[in-house]
Design a protein around this motif. Structure first.
Motif, PDB file in Angstrom:
ATOM      1  N   ALA A  32       0.832  -1.207   0.000  1.00  0.00           N
ATOM      2  CA  ALA A  32       0.000   0.000   0.000  1.00  0.00           C
ATOM      3  C   ALA A  32       0.871   1.264   0.000  1.00  0.00           C
ATOM      4  O   ALA A  32       0.606   2.207  -0.755  1.00  0.00           O
ATOM      5  CB  ALA A  32      -0.934  -0.003   1.202  1.00  0.00           C
ATOM      6  N   TRP A  33       1.910   1.292   0.835  1.00  0.00           N
ATOM      7  CA  TRP A  33       2.774   2.471   0.851  1.00  0.00           C
ATOM      8  C   TRP A  33       3.484   2.648  -0.482  1.00  0.00           C
ATOM      9  O   TRP A  33       3.684   3.775  -0.936  1.00  0.00           O
ATOM     10  CB  TRP A  33       3.781   2.406   2.007  1.00  0.00           C
ATOM     11  CG  TRP A  33       3.157   2.770   3.318  1.00  0.00           C
ATOM     12  CD1 TRP A  33       2.994   1.956   4.402  1.00  0.00           C
ATOM     13  CD2 TRP A  33       2.571   4.025   3.677  1.00  0.00           C
ATOM     14  NE1 TRP A  33       2.347   2.632   5.407  1.00  0.00           N
ATOM     15  CE2 TRP A  33       2.075   3.905   5.001  1.00  0.00           C
ATOM     16  CE3 TRP A  33       2.415   5.234   3.021  1.00  0.00           C
ATOM     17  CZ2 TRP A  33       1.446   4.951   5.655  1.00  0.00           C
ATOM     18  CZ3 TRP A  33       1.781   6.284   3.681  1.00  0.00           C
ATOM     19  CH2 TRP A  33       1.311   6.141   4.978  1.00  0.00           C
ATOM     20  N   SER A  34       3.861   1.563  -1.128  1.00  0.00           N
ATOM     21  CA  SER A  34       4.472   1.665  -2.458  1.00  0.00           C
ATOM     22  C   SER A  34       3.514   2.314  -3.440  1.00  0.00           C
ATOM     23  O   SER A  34       3.906   3.184  -4.229  1.00  0.00           O
ATOM     24  CB  SER A  34       4.882   0.282  -2.970  1.00  0.00           C
ATOM     25  OG  SER A  34       5.912  -0.252  -2.182  1.00  0.00           O
ATOM     26  N   LEU A  35       2.247   1.904  -3.403  1.00  0.00           N
ATOM     27  CA  LEU A  35       1.232   2.501  -4.277  1.00  0.00           C
ATOM     28  C   LEU A  35       1.024   3.974  -3.971  1.00  0.00           C
ATOM     29  O   LEU A  35       0.944   4.808  -4.889  1.00  0.00           O
ATOM     30  CB  LEU A  35      -0.109   1.769  -4.125  1.00  0.00           C
ATOM     31  CG  LEU A  35      -0.233   0.424  -4.800  1.00  0.00           C
ATOM     32  CD1 LEU A  35      -1.515  -0.284  -4.348  1.00  0.00           C
ATOM     33  CD2 LEU A  35      -0.231   0.608  -6.309  1.00  0.00           C
ATOM     34  N   ILE A  36       0.927   4.308  -2.703  1.00  0.00           N
ATOM     35  CA  ILE A  36       0.735   5.710  -2.311  1.00  0.00           C
ATOM     36  C   ILE A  36       1.907   6.545  -2.803  1.00  0.00           C
ATOM     37  O   ILE A  36       1.723   7.592  -3.444  1.00  0.00           O
ATOM     38  CB  ILE A  36       0.571   5.826  -0.777  1.00  0.00           C
ATOM     39  CG1 ILE A  36      -0.771   5.224  -0.352  1.00  0.00           C
ATOM     40  CG2 ILE A  36       0.693   7.288  -0.327  1.00  0.00           C
ATOM     41  CD1 ILE A  36      -0.923   5.032   1.156  1.00  0.00           C
ATOM     42  N   MET A  37       3.116   6.091  -2.529  1.00  0.00           N
ATOM     43  CA  MET A  37       4.306   6.855  -2.912  1.00  0.00           C
ATOM     44  C   MET A  37       4.438   7.006  -4.422  1.00  0.00           C
ATOM     45  O   MET A  37       4.902   8.031  -4.913  1.00  0.00           O
ATOM     46  CB  MET A  37       5.548   6.208  -2.319  1.00  0.00           C
ATOM     47  CG  MET A  37       5.622   6.325  -0.825  1.00  0.00           C
ATOM     48  SD  MET A  37       7.061   5.431  -0.198  1.00  0.00           S
ATOM     49  CE  MET A  37       6.841   5.650   1.559  1.00  0.00           C
TER      50      MET A  37
END
Length: 149
Positions: free
Chosen positions: A62-67
């Motif tokens: 999820a953090w990869s997608l957000i970033m």
């Protein structure tokens, strides 16, 4: 043995690294901020508008997608409080968030989120166990609306 002040400073530093990772799109730093499953079972992350994320793999995805999809984000933290009990620390704060979109030059949006971050003391230092962020609904200014009409 570390003094209470040293522990509070270490926790504050870990919390700052979490926000730095987001602002700089640094997934490697984000990975180092979060605890491993054997250090803190049942890792949990709740971001505004997202379903509950459980487990390190799901959270990092999820953090990869957000970033990858946020062009610009900046956090100004206010009302920050740190509580420590043994190997667990809780940081509560208000995130005052500024974001911008690449396809809308000059467009900046803001919002406020209240957050609870739980940290666990590990061999690698204080690492994030749980992040829960909830948006604050802003009150409408009745007078301002009347003046705009």
């Amino acid at each position: 043995m570390k003094s209470r002040q040293e522990v509070m400073e270490r926790v504050a530093e870990s919390n700052a690294q979490f926000y730095s990772a987001i602002e700089n799109g640094d997934i490697d730093l984000m990975r180092s901020v979060w605890a491993e499953e054997h250090e803190a079972p049942d890792l949990v992350c709740v971001n505004p508008g997202w379903p509950l994320l459980r487990g390190r793999t799901e959270i990092m995805r999820a953090w990869s997608l957000i970033m990858a999809n946020v062009t610009y984000i900046q956090y100004v933290l206010t009302e920050t409080h740190i509580g420590v009990g043994g190997d667990i620390a809780m940081v509560t704060c208000e995130e005052n968030v500024l974001t911008a979109e690449e396809d809308s030059p000059g467009f900046v949006a803001g919002g406020q989120v209240v957050t609870t971050n739980l940290f666990v003391d590990t061999e690698q230092g204080w690492r994030l166990w749980s992040h829960h962020a909830s948006p604050v609904l802003m009150e409408e200014d009745d007078e301002g609306e009347a003046e705009d009409a």
